[in-house]
Design an enzyme around this catalytic site. Structure first.
Site, short mmCIF file in Angstrom:
data_model
loop_
_atom_site.label_atom_id
_atom_site.label_comp_id
_atom_site.label_asym_id
_atom_site.label_seq_id
_atom_site.Cartn_x
_atom_site.Cartn_y
_atom_site.Cartn_z
N SER A 134 0.88 -1.17 0.00
CA SER A 134 0.00 0.00 0.00
C SER A 134 0.91 1.21 0.00
O SER A 134 1.83 1.33 -0.83
CB SER A 134 -0.90 -0.07 1.23
OG SER A 134 -1.61 1.11 1.43
N TYR A 148 -4.08 9.47 -6.02
CA TYR A 148 -3.28 8.30 -5.62
C TYR A 148 -3.73 7.82 -4.24
O TYR A 148 -3.94 6.63 -4.02
CB TYR A 148 -1.80 8.71 -5.62
CG TYR A 148 -0.86 7.63 -5.13
CD1 TYR A 148 -0.72 6.43 -5.82
CD2 TYR A 148 -0.09 7.82 -3.98
CE1 TYR A 148 0.15 5.44 -5.38
CE2 TYR A 148 0.79 6.84 -3.54
CZ TYR A 148 0.91 5.65 -4.24
OH TYR A 148 1.78 4.69 -3.80
N LYS A 152 -5.15 4.19 -2.74
CA LYS A 152 -4.47 3.43 -1.68
C LYS A 152 -5.32 3.35 -0.40
O LYS A 152 -5.26 2.36 0.32
CB LYS A 152 -3.09 4.03 -1.39
CG LYS A 152 -2.09 3.85 -2.54
CD LYS A 152 -1.69 2.39 -2.75
CE LYS A 152 -0.53 2.25 -3.74
NZ LYS A 152 -0.09 0.85 -3.93
O1 NJP Z 1 7.58 1.92 -8.43
P1 NJP Z 1 8.23 1.59 -9.86
P2 NJP Z 1 7.72 1.22 -7.01
N1 NJP Z 1 0.42 -4.45 -14.37
O2 NJP Z 1 7.61 2.58 -10.77
C1 NJP Z 1 4.53 -2.29 -12.33
C2 NJP Z 1 4.15 1.59 -3.90
N2 NJP Z 1 4.80 2.72 -3.23
O3 NJP Z 1 8.58 0.04 -7.05
O4 NJP Z 1 5.74 -0.63 -15.84
C3 NJP Z 1 1.56 -5.01 -13.92
O5 NJP Z 1 9.72 1.53 -9.75
C4 NJP Z 1 5.66 -1.76 -13.16
O6 NJP Z 1 5.82 -2.60 -14.28
P3 NJP Z 1 6.22 -2.06 -15.77
C5 NJP Z 1 3.57 1.89 -5.25
O7 NJP Z 1 2.30 2.50 -5.18
C6 NJP Z 1 5.88 3.31 -3.73
O8 NJP Z 1 8.04 2.27 -6.05
O9 NJP Z 1 5.55 -2.98 -16.68
N3 NJP Z 1 2.57 -4.28 -13.42
C7 NJP Z 1 6.81 -1.84 -12.18
O10 NJP Z 1 7.34 -3.14 -12.12
C8 NJP Z 1 3.48 0.49 -5.83
O11 NJP Z 1 2.30 -0.16 -5.45
C9 NJP Z 1 6.47 4.38 -3.06
O12 NJP Z 1 7.72 -2.17 -15.80
C10 NJP Z 1 2.41 -2.96 -13.37
C11 NJP Z 1 6.15 -1.53 -10.86
O13 NJP Z 1 4.74 -1.73 -11.03
C12 NJP Z 1 4.68 -0.22 -5.20
O14 NJP Z 1 5.12 0.60 -4.13
C13 NJP Z 1 5.94 4.81 -1.86
C14 NJP Z 1 1.24 -2.30 -13.81
C15 NJP Z 1 6.36 -0.09 -10.44
O15 NJP Z 1 7.71 0.11 -10.19
C16 NJP Z 1 5.84 -0.42 -6.14
O16 NJP Z 1 6.20 0.79 -6.77
C17 NJP Z 1 4.84 4.18 -1.36
C18 NJP Z 1 0.23 -3.12 -14.34
N4 NJP Z 1 -0.92 -2.62 -14.81
C19 NJP Z 1 4.27 3.14 -2.04
N5 NJP Z 1 1.39 -0.96 -13.61
C20 NJP Z 1 7.67 5.08 -3.55
N6 NJP Z 1 8.41 4.52 -4.49
O17 NJP Z 1 7.99 6.19 -3.07
C21 NJP Z 1 2.61 -0.79 -13.04
O18 NJP Z 1 4.36 4.62 -0.18
N7 NJP Z 1 3.22 -1.97 -12.89
#
Ligand code: NJP
Length: 271
Positions: A134, A148, A152
């Site tokens: 989350s 956003y 969440k």
């Molecule tokens: O972000 P990022 P995070 N079907 O952009 C995939 C939460 N979060 O690792 O685009 C399948 O490096 C995307 O895949 P692709 C955030 O809300 C973050 O930080 O195809 N996959 C990539 O692998 C999220 O829930 C922060 O390469 C889909 C990944 O998601 C989680 O952490 C703070 C998709 C995103 O990688 C991971 O995000 C917080 C789909 N439809 C919560 N759409 C923070 N970074 O500051 C996207 O509180 N992806």
């Protein structure tokens, strides 16, 4: 063989680190992402304990197919990591309805798709752990984060109740609320911004964009550390229900709890 992990959004960011940490701990990992090629570029060739599957989490049929293939190949799914997600950043009135719906389609309904696909297998075995990534934005909302946070908060509300529904079947839940993590999250590769120009918001939007640009790449949270915490917690018999990760997240969440307590107390006093 260890436990069998199914991780969404494993191509980049936190999902990639969780998949790596689980592999390093000797677990079996099915890493999923929209592009299997991106996964192979990241992790190299598949091995006995590592398998790659293409999955866009908004595709319910594909989610079912991934769950079926994982259980067929490895006999179980012990840990589901519902990690994939992204942010629509900016002021609410600058978003089209389509953009808001897209935010929910991925962060909420996509995440639910995986639960629907995987939980029946866990129920049948009376065992499993659902890790839901989350956000502290699922507990606290601010100007520029309304859309956003709405998605969440919805994930939090759904999972908090659903966790209680499946607990009698031996299924545990860990809700993870990170602060700002150094991933692609705020980058143009992942984040999207409101597209409607409204002069009243122009200055606030410009300030917000400058904040995001400045924070991108400089976030305090280390996704590798969080991934290691999650893998360690998953191996404990009694994992906590929530993990608020990072000083920033704990400060924001704590302030929200204090504010709520004050508002509840004031409500009891007649407002
Ligand atoms: O972000 P990022 P995070 N079907 O952009 C995939 C939460 N979060 O690792 O685009 C399948 O490096 C995307 O895949 P692709 C955030 O809300 C973050 O930080 O195809 N996959 C990539 O692998 C999220 O829930 C922060 O390469 C889909 C990944 O998601 C989680 O952490 C703070 C998709 C995103 O990688 C991971 O995000 C917080 C789909 N439809 C919560 N759409 C923070 N970074 O500051 C996207 O509180 N992806």
């Amino acid at each position: 063989m260890g436990k069998v992990w199914l991780v969404t959004g494993a191509s980049r960011g936190l999902g990639r680190e969780i998949a790596r940490a689980a592999l390093d701990a000797g677990e079996t990992v099915v890493a999923t992402a929209r592009s299997a090629e991106a996964l192979r570029d990241t992790f190299g060739d598949e091995q006995d304990r590592f398998h790659v599957l293409t999955l866009d989490i908004t595709d319910a049929e594909a989610a079912n197919a991934v769950a079926a293939e994982t259980t067929e190949r490895f006999g179980a799914i012990d840990v589901l990591v519902n990690n994939a997600g992204y942010a629509e950043l900016g002021f609410f009135e600058t978003f089209t309805d389509a953009a808001v719906r897209r935010q929910f389609e991925v962060n909420l309904f996509g995440t639910m798709n995986l639960a629907r696909a995987v939980v029946p297998h866990m129920r049948a075995r009376r065992s499993g752990l659902i890790v839901t990534i989350s956000s502290v934005s699922g507990l606290v909302s601010n100007a520029g984060g309304a859309v956003y946070s709405a998605s969440k908060f919805a994930v939090e509300g759904w999972m908090e109740g659903f966790a209680q529904e499946v607990a009698p079947f031996g299924i545990r839940s860990l809700l993870v609320e990170p602060g700002m993590l150094r991933t692609d999250f705020m980058d143009g590769k992942s984040a999207r911004f409101g597209s409607i120009d409204i002069p009243d918001y122009a200055e606030a939007v410009a300030q917000y964009r400058a904040f995001v640009d400045g924070a991108n790449g400089n976030q305090p949270g280390d996704p590798k550390l969080l991934a290691e915490r999650i893998v360690a917690l998953a191996s404990q018999g009694e994992a906590p229900a929530r993990l608020v990760f990072g000083d920033d997240a704990r400060q924001w969440a704590g302030a929200k709890v204090d504010q709520l307590r004050q508002e509840i107390a004031r409500s009891a006093d007649g407002g």
